[in-house]
Design a protein around this motif. Structure first.
Motif, PDB file in Angstrom:
ATOM      1  N   UNK A   1       0.843  -1.190   0.000  1.00 44.41           N
ATOM      2  CA  UNK A   1       0.000   0.000   0.000  1.00 44.41           C
ATOM      3  C   UNK A   1       0.882   1.245   0.000  1.00 44.41           C
ATOM      4  N   UNK A   2       0.476   2.213  -0.812  1.00 43.31           N
ATOM      5  CA  UNK A   2       1.286   3.422  -0.932  1.00 43.31           C
ATOM      6  C   UNK A   2       0.987   4.357   0.221  1.00 43.31           C
ATOM      7  N   UNK A   3       1.532   4.048   1.388  1.00 43.16           N
ATOM      8  CA  UNK A   3       1.335   4.929   2.535  1.00 43.16           C
ATOM      9  C   UNK A   3       2.695   5.420   3.011  1.00 43.16           C
ATOM     10  N   UNK A   4       2.708   6.584   3.644  1.00 42.14           N
ATOM     11  CA  UNK A   4       3.982   7.097   4.151  1.00 42.14           C
ATOM     12  C   UNK A   4       4.614   6.105   5.126  1.00 42.14           C
ATOM     13  N   UNK A   5       5.918   5.993   5.067  1.00 41.87           N
ATOM     14  CA  UNK A   5       6.629   5.112   5.983  1.00 41.87           C
ATOM     15  C   UNK A   5       6.833   3.722   5.435  1.00 41.87           C
ATOM     16  N   UNK A   6       6.382   3.525   4.196  1.00 44.74           N
ATOM     17  CA  UNK A   6       6.414   2.190   3.618  1.00 44.74           C
ATOM     18  C   UNK A   6       7.832   1.618   3.555  1.00 44.74           C
ATOM     19  N   UNK A   7       8.796   2.448   3.159  1.00 41.49           N
ATOM     20  CA  UNK A   7      10.160   1.947   3.027  1.00 41.49           C
ATOM     21  C   UNK A   7      10.684   1.450   4.367  1.00 41.49           C
ATOM     22  N   UNK A   8      10.376   2.224   5.411  1.00 45.55           N
ATOM     23  CA  UNK A   8      10.830   1.824   6.744  1.00 45.55           C
ATOM     24  C   UNK A   8      10.181   0.501   7.147  1.00 45.55           C
ATOM     25  N   UNK A   9       8.872   0.396   6.909  1.00 44.08           N
ATOM     26  CA  UNK A   9       8.174  -0.826   7.290  1.00 44.08           C
ATOM     27  C   UNK A   9       8.777  -2.033   6.585  1.00 44.08           C
ATOM     28  N   UNK A  10       9.146  -1.839   5.333  1.00 43.57           N
ATOM     29  CA  UNK A  10       9.727  -2.956   4.594  1.00 43.57           C
ATOM     30  C   UNK A  10      11.011  -3.428   5.235  1.00 43.57           C
TER      31      UNK A  10
END
Ligand SMILES: Nc1ncnc2c1ncn2[C@@H]1O[C@H](COP(=O)(O)OP(=O)(O)OP(=O)(O)O)[C@@H](O)[C@H]1O
Ligand SMILES: Nc1ncnc2c1ncn2[C@@H]1O[C@H](COP(=O)(O)OP(=O)(O)OP(=O)(O)O)[C@@H](O)[C@H]1O
Ligand SMILES: [Mg+2]
Ligand SMILES: [Mg+2]
Lengths: 294, 285, 382, 376, 376
Positions: free
Chosen positions: A94-103
């Motif tokens: 999902x294109x939500x802010x923080x996605x890279x960190x969550x990954x």
């Protein structure tokens, strides 16, 4: 390209280093194991041929129970891995802010040395001092300590969950990659036709992920079947042998009890079962995958 | 980046749902680390105390200091792990790149069977083959060297690496090879000058997964085939925190976090690469 | 070059006292070097075995004495005969743990016995006399019941994890009821004495720490140290650790079973085994005897906290006991102790015992059946 | 009803203005084609109408109702994507039925509708196949089928033919035109192929760099391009441009000088043009062998014999563009042999320094004027 | 020199015969185009000539030397692929220099050659860019550049333009034709687009299902197709076919009957044709408004106004194919309004039941006959 002799030779030259390497380091010990399975090799200096006695011994024991347990354990573990992994991938897609960190945050179970991950789970499962039992008590959901590794059924699930935890990052990563390979315009077309987010997931994402799921569940099946450290460190196959899978049984026989011959026979059986299982699985899932899933 | 495409606009309840989902998922992934981290903060005497308290009383980072004192060789173990993983990765790539190319490009009799045979290697865990492997390592004369851990490590990482890279290379248009062939380039020249540079993203993914696989997987081989403390990798090094009577849990956990930090940092910078590299290699529709 | 004696040394690092005496021995024996290889507890015995099986034995390794018979029968180790004088220097029964077929196969280096620890605070809370420990199983069970019912806290800590000391803990009960597992070459486990022990396990379970099969003895000890168990049976290590807690505790000899003829305990020793074909057997034996000789061994085992019980009587030990009376039950028990049963396949024996115990404590089997089944299985391992 | 109005529609990507205050009115039932070179903003505009991309400023009205904030499905539009966006795992039937499944239409009605659409599109026999087994043209029809069943007010097409080969493209053009007449729905069609635009549109919107360069019926754009851009873009091979000098202007037109030859071009003149350098435009098909009002001797460097026509290309100067003439198929012509060609002044176009056309006094009696009124 | 001979060349995939005893002679410097529908074996044949695919049977000779067993580089050929096969990680310069690097040419000579090629192809300013930054046409030129620097005897092109859009395709056609004249090398060019074939070829080889249907100069194929297949394949829009009955044959031609009208078609007659059902072929561009030797009233269902031309499509019967007429751009015509069209007998083609043409007595005086002799 035409099958020219020179290209075939070239292909073999390219393959040779890897083939040689794997042959020497893996295939040779494999053959050794296979030979061993027909002997009574043990701590003794002398070994004798015993024919198929080792195999007969296996089937005279409680091994049938172990086989069934192994398959149940593996099936649950793989299924849960796939479900959680796909769910995670979906969320991270999902294109939500923080996605890279969550990954990045999904990777640690994969990176951490397995034994350490398992120790941490061991802590969590501890009835007196562990997080799960402690939290449940604090919230008043149970009234005394619960030692999760003490009881057959909870230990069974506890080992599965730990195995799932270790396997999930790879599944998530792979499913995430597969999701991103689905063309965006399919979603746009469906959206234009009024399909909501869940409907799109059910009718487009999910069916298109099926091939990736088959591949991934296959690979994860092989790994899970051979999952050793988790059970060994958490329960050593106990209590009452309720978490003894084929690989645990094999290790206990071969390395624990030094019955190398009998252990080898078990190892050979694992391979045979796994091969049959994989082929069957592949057949069935491929037939399923070719139909439309509604 | 501009604002997200319309289709990716979320309503407030969808956003809540997604973040709740992510929270749930990450809770599962990270809970043991939280537990481990809390353990690392507690003084050893307070570790085993109930009732359970989430926040440690008298928590401190003391263990992160004492771990270096009580196991003086720990830095060395991290270095060893890095060294071994790096060498393993390089060797795996050297072996796998040509083979993956051969599997991706040339169909000849037995190629499918050979590929299946490679995958079959994955069906054996090293644990089962320990004794024959030991004999082999001894006759190769590599016991108690770095190679004792590198040699078997490589073997068990080759199959999945081949599989991954082959899928990637199959997506490189065959015309590129043919064009080079028409221009008079040899197969080797084509591989080195044309295919390799193009396959770089795929190779990078294989390198990362191999590196991590070997970073975390070095336990059983290291244990059995190496006796020299100075060559021990991280997972074995962590066992140094197991005493005769007491496991020094807080230092063990602290050491684990310190030990995986380098790999986490690597992943942090490469994660975008990792996902997209896998995408290219993903199963085609 | 120097000749080397390789030694698989279990633990995280070499004990400074051993280090000191290795230096000393090397000084006395020019041209020889001792090369200890430190291996974690969990793996060190397996590693020694693997090396021996693969044909590259170490000169010497630290092993549980119970494995000596198996090693000897498979000709992996050489005997280490003791002179009468040497035998006499040990506490009684200890030499038996490394003896079979009339000779000794290892040099004892570590020794442990167990005693009963109780938590006086919990006894008080439960309305029991904090100064009176149980003397019999019946009392033990009754006290545990009372603690559990009055305080809600477990009255006893029973370890039953799939782990070697589950078997050890049970053997203590067997030996405090005059039971026996094997007599010469005959399995005699299926006896009323052993059955009573198993029945006692079953009886005390409801008042014991929840989830016995999740814990081994050190984990149970941690629970006791946390004040969450009324009684445990444990070695000397617990005493050292208890001193750092606020718990008011006592230590007493193990309670006795109905058929007991007197006190009893299981004597567990670990030994230095000398492997065959290392080429330095003679010298290794010499070194093994040196490092376990009264001087170095005495210093080593009395450091406290290591959980060891002294192997030999000595004035030093007497002094020590005087200074710390908590040692008394541990040392007094030795006189009535029995060795670990020696089996050709000790791992098989151990697994059978663990399974028996677990099936009873999890309520999966009745003691009678479990015992019969285990006794039957043991036949193949003797 | 399917009437669309764009009011000062703007689109920014960051600070980059992709579309610049677009004003457009599309009548119900009209077939409007957006053309323009790659990157001019056609797809962006279409996607904004569809609701797939956000509108930065301005209003989009469908049937008089502002739809800026509505999701695509509520706008009454259906879109056919360049890549078709067929669901590879579903049969043709399910692909077409998809929008109806979304709205949970009962099975029989759904079946009837899908089969009706399949009949229109000659897909009857393919219904149980997967898209992977279809040819490009068939896939395209499936994509259209999926749009038809929804009975939208407005169809949106984004370069639906660009993946097809030339022959198929010609066939599909015809089928699309037929379909339009059959459904009588409003259609908005994006392409960068001006042949498609010319053949299908009731009205063409020529876009250039985010702005509307001209709007009009195909032949209006062909005969009366408003500027150099449209003149060059519409017509194939493209119009030849020659630099000329203005000698004088009268009511009859503008007199120009080209390499010493003068001619009177029949356009509406503007004042103050004398002496200025203008651009003369002449379409290749209006060049003939022999003399004309203006004559030019060319040496063809390439001669393409297409059967019906022969196209000759020549270079007029060192670094000037190709000069192109389309002549009858049987003309006697060889490369590298000079030939004299002539141009009629009435066929010429004239543009000022800014590239804006002088309106032609074109004699359109023999053109079917009905074509300028698509509603007719 | 670059002379190519194919002798009974065959290709099998398994037992499936993809190419059936192909015989062909290509002269030095000739521009030969292979055309044919998809799957007819064009690419296979080209790849066999290149040495990328193995020849199952027969001989391939280049300059008289049998090359069947030589690797591509030793055959003196260069190939331009449909996908261009540019190396995405190398600059344009390195892409063009690739073959020279392989043969380890010294740096200055290499540089000179690459720059020369770049000049010919107008790529001078792009040399330091990567292919990803280029437009389709530029990429195509880079691919050609890579072929040029090797100075091959024979250039092989496999549909090099099919990835480009229409306008660019037209431009590139011209550039390729120029290049051919400049380099004077033999070129073999594969396409399934007959417009490309017509405009570029000295000689066209029409392939159909693995066999050569006809070989000849473009206008020869246009005016004298040997069979129905070639007649339908060459010419755009494609030829209309009408079923007619043979009434009689004489030296002057064959008299046919079409819906009650009779006409004498000027072809070389064969015996025993009377009463047989023949096929009459007429190209759309040869149909005119008004009466002719044969007249046909049609009701156009689609009218395409291309500016210069107007194309009308009509259906003649229930399930017959579209009937197509190409008329002048300014013709007055509307859909659904009947219009009378006429055909000249001299423009007609006639085919027997097996689809073989009766040779036309075509009046070719006004066709540039030089075109039939490409060597001239
Ligand atoms: N997401 C985006 N971010 C930034 N710029 C964009 C984005 N999408 C499109 N553009 C730019 O907007 C302009 C118009 O793009 P658009 O896709 O509408 O062109 P087009 O006319 O459809 O071209 P084509 O014929 O090539 O499809 C282009 O210059 C493009 O670079
Ligand atoms: N490797 C192969 N194995 C079996 N059949 C093949 C193979 N390659 C091509 N064919 C068959 O050979 C025939 C000719 O193929 P070819 O690629 O030469 O066609 P083509 O004329 O180039 O078509 P297109 O215009 O679509 O490129 C086709 O029917 C194809 O299915
Ligand atoms: Mg676009
Ligand atoms: Mg082809």
């Amino acid at each position: 390209m035409g099958v020219r002799r020179s290209t075939v030779i070239f292909a073999w030259i390219l393959l040779l280093p890897a083939v040689l390497y794997v042959t020497v380091i893996v295939a040779y010990p494999l053959v050794d194991t296979f030979v061993l399975s027909f002997t009574n090799a043990s701590l003794k200096k002398t070994t004798n041929w015993v024919g198929t006695a080792n195999y007969e011994k296996i089937f005279n024991g409680t091994f049938a129970e172990v086989i069934v347990r192994t398959f149940v354990w593996t099936t649950f573990s793989v299924a849960i891995k796939m479900i959680i992994g796909t769910f995670g991938a979906l969320m991270l897609n999902a294109a939500v802010p923080g996605r890279a960190l969550f990954r990045v945050l999904t990777m640690p179970p994969w990176i951490v040395p397995m034994a350490i991950g398992i120790f941490m789970w061991g802590w969590m499962y501890n009835g007196q001092f562990g997080m799960i039992s402690g939290m449940l008590q604090n919230w008043g959901l149970v009234d005394g300590p619960v030692a999760f590794l003490a009881h057959g059924s909870t230990a069974f699930w506890a080992t599965i969950i730990t195995d799932v935890w270790i396997g999930v990052p790879m599944v998530t990563l792979y499913m995430l990659a597969s999701m991103q390979a689905i063309p965006q315009d399919l979603y746009e077309a469906a959206w234009t036709d009024g399909a909501g987010r869940f409907y799109r997931f059910r009718r487009i994402t999910l069916p298109l992920l099926v091939p990736a799921m088959i591949t991934m569940s296959m690979l994860s099946l092989i790994a899970t079947f051979n999952s050793f450290d988790i059970i060994w460190i958490l329960t050593q196959g106990g209590p009452n042998g309720d978490t003894t899978t084929m690989i645990i049984d094999t290790y206990r026989t071969a390395i624990g009890s030094k019955k190398y011959g009998e252990g080898a026979a078990r190892a050979v059986l694992i391979c045979i079962f796994l091969s049959i299982f994989c082929v069957a699985y592949f057949r069935v899932t491929h037939r399923l995958a070719s139909g439309e899933h509604r | 980046m501009s604002q997200p495409a319309m289709i990716n606009r979320y309503r407030w309840y969808e956003l809540i749902g997604i973040y709740a989902g992510i929270f749930l998922f990450l809770s599962f992934i990270l809970a043991p680390f939280v537990e481990g981290f809390l353990v690392s903060l507690k003084p050893l005497s307070l570790l085993f105390s109930s009732p359970y308290r989430f926040w440690p009383e008298n928590g401190s980072f003391e263990a992160y200091r004492t771990m270096w004192v009580s196991v003086p060789g720990f830095a060395r173990y991290i270095f060893n792990s890095f060294l071994i993983s790096t060498v393993v990765t390089v060797v795996v790539l050297l072996l796998v790149v040509p083979s993956a190319y051969a599997f991706a490009r040339f169909k000849f009799r037995g190629s499918a069977a050979l590929l299946a045979a490679f995958l079959a290697v994955n069906m054996f865990s090293g644990a089962v083959l320990l004794i024959p492997l030991f004999r082999l390592m001894r006759s190769l004369g590599v016991l108690n060297t770095y190679f004792a851990m590198i040699v078997p490590g490589v073997a068990f990482l080759i199959p999945s690496a081949i599989w991954l890279l082959r899928t990637y290379m199959m997506r490189i248009p065959r015309e590129l090879d043919e064009a080079a062939l028409v221009d008079g380039a040899s197969h080797i020249y084509t591989l080195c000058r044309v295919i390799l540079p193009i396959a770089m993203p795929g190779i990078a993914v294989v390198a990362i997964t191999t590196f991590i696989g070997s970073y975390a997987q070095q336990f059983i081989f290291a244990l059995t085939f190496n006796s020299k403390t100075e060559y021990m990798p991280l997972p074995i090094g962590l066992y140094a925190y197991f005493g005769r009577q007491e496991v020094v849990w807080n230092e063990l956990m602290a050491a684990s976090f310190v030990g995986i930090a380098p790999a986490v940092i690597v992943i942090f910078y490469l994660q975008r690469y990792l996902v997209s590299g896998l995408t290219a290699g993903a199963v085609k529709q | 070059a120097d000749q080397e004696i390789s030694w698989i040394y279990c633990g995280d690092k070499i004990d400074p006292i051993h280090e000191k005496y290795i230096k000393e021995w090397e000084g006395q024996n020019p041209g020889w070097k001792v090369l200890p290889e430190v291996v974690g507890w969990a793996q060190c015995q397996d590693k020694a075995t693997t090396l021996a099986v693969a044909g590259t034995p170490v000169a010497m390794a630290y092993v549980g004495s119970r494995t000596l018979k198996e090693f000897a029968e498979n000709e992996l180790i050489v005997p280490v005969p003791m002179t009468e004088e040497e035998k006499k220097s040990y506490y009684p029964n200890i030499v038996d743990t490394v003896t079979f077929e009339g000779t000794q196969w290892g040099v004892p280096i570590a020794f442990s016995t167990k005693a009963l620890y109780w938590n006086k605070d919990l006894f008080k809370q439960a309305g029991l006399d904090p100064e009176t420990p149980p003397k019999t199983w019946a009392e033990e069970i009754a006290f545990a019941k009372q603690i559990k019912e009055k305080t809600g806290i477990a009255g006893y800590g029973l370890p039953a994890k799939t782990f070697d000391n589950t078997m050890h803990q049970f053997m203590h009960w067997v030996y405090t009821n005059n039971g026996k597992v094997i007599d010469g070459d005959e399995i005699v486990m299926d006896s009323p004495e052993v059955l009573a022990a198993l029945q006692a396990y079953k009886d005390i379970m409801p008042y014991s720490v929840e989830g016995a099969t999740a814990y081994e003895q050190n984990e149970i000890r941690a629970i006791f140290l946390d004040g969450k168990a009324g009684m445990i049976q444990s070695g000397s290590g617990a005493a050292a650790l208890l001193k750092d807690t606020k718990i008011d505790w006592g230590i007493a000899p193990l309670p006795l079973g109905p058929s007991a003829k007197g006190e009893g305990t299981l004597l567990i020793t670990d030994s230095l085994a000398i492997f065959k074909d290392s080429g330095v057997e003679e010298k290794a034996i010499e070194f093994a005897k040196f490092i376990t000789s009264p001087g170095p061994q005495g210093e080593y085992e009395l450091q406290g906290g290591a959980g060891l019980t002294p192997l030999r009587p000595s004035p030093k030990v007497d002094e020590f006991v005087k200074a710390d009376p908590s040692w008394k039950p541990l040392i007094d028990g030795i006189a009535y102790g029995g060795p670990e049963p020696l089996f050709r396949d000790y791992r098989g024996f151990q697994n059978a015992m663990i399974e028996m115990v677990q099936s009873v404590v999890t309520g999966k089997a009745e003691p009678t059946d479990a015992l019969k089944k285990a006794a039957g299985e043991l036949e193949q391992y003797k | 009803m399917g009437q669309l109005t764009l009011k000062k529609v703007q689109k920014f990507y960051g600070t980059y203005e992709v579309l610049k205050r677009i004003e457009l009115e599309v009548k119900n039932g009209e077939f409007v084609v957006f053309v323009g070179p790659s990157g001019c903003g056609k797809s962006t505009l279409l996607r904004m109408i569809a609701g797939l991309d956000e509108t930065s400023a301005g209003d989009i009205l469908i049937d008089g109702k502002r739809v800026n904030d509505l999701p695509p499905v509520k706008r009454g539009i259906a879109m056919v994507f360049q890549s078709y966006a067929l669901y590879p795992h579903m049969t043709v039937f399910e692909n077409i039925a998809f929008p109806l499944r979304v709205e949970k239409m009962p099975e029989e009605r759904l079946k009837a509708k899908v089969e009706h659409a399949a009949r229109i599109l000659h897909l009857g026999e393919r219904l149980q196949q997967k898209p992977g087994m279809l040819s490009g043209g068939q896939r395209q029809r499936v994509a259209i089928g999926r749009a038809i069943v929804r009975e939208p007010k407005i169809f949106l097409f984004d370069e639906p033919l660009s993946n097809l080969d030339a022959a198929l493209r010609a066939d599909m053009r015809i089928e699309l035109a037929k379909l339009h007449r059959q459904l009588k729905a409003t259609m908005i069609y994006v392409t960068h192929d001006q042949v498609e635009a010319m053949t299908m549109a009731d009205r063409i919107v020529v876009l250039n760099a985010g702005e509307i360069a001209q709007t009009g019926a195909p032949l209006e754009l062909y005969h009366k391009p408003a500027n150099v851009f449209v003149a060059g873009f519409i017509g194939h091979p493209r119009m030849n441009f020659l630099p000329v000098t203005c000698k004088g202007a009268s009511d009859a037109g503008i007199e120009i000088d080209f390499l010493g030859q003068t001619a009177l071009i029949p356009v509406h003149p503007r004042a103050g043009m004398v002496g200025a350098t203008l651009t003369l435009g002449i379409r290749p098909e209006h060049i003939a062998i022999g003399s004309g009002d203006l004559s030019l001797t060319i040496t063809p460097s390439v001669v393409e014999r297409l059967g019906a026509n022969t196209v000759a290309y020549a270079s007029l100067g060192e670094d000037s563009e190709n000069y192109c003439a389309m002549l009858p198929g049987t003309v006697a012509l060889r490369t590298d042999e000079p030939v004299k060609t002539g141009i009629r002044a009435a066929d010429c176009h004239l543009f000022d320094q800014n590239g804006m056309a002088f309106e032609r006094r074109v004699d359109m009696t023999d053109i079917d004027m009905a074509l300028f009124d698509p509603a007719a």
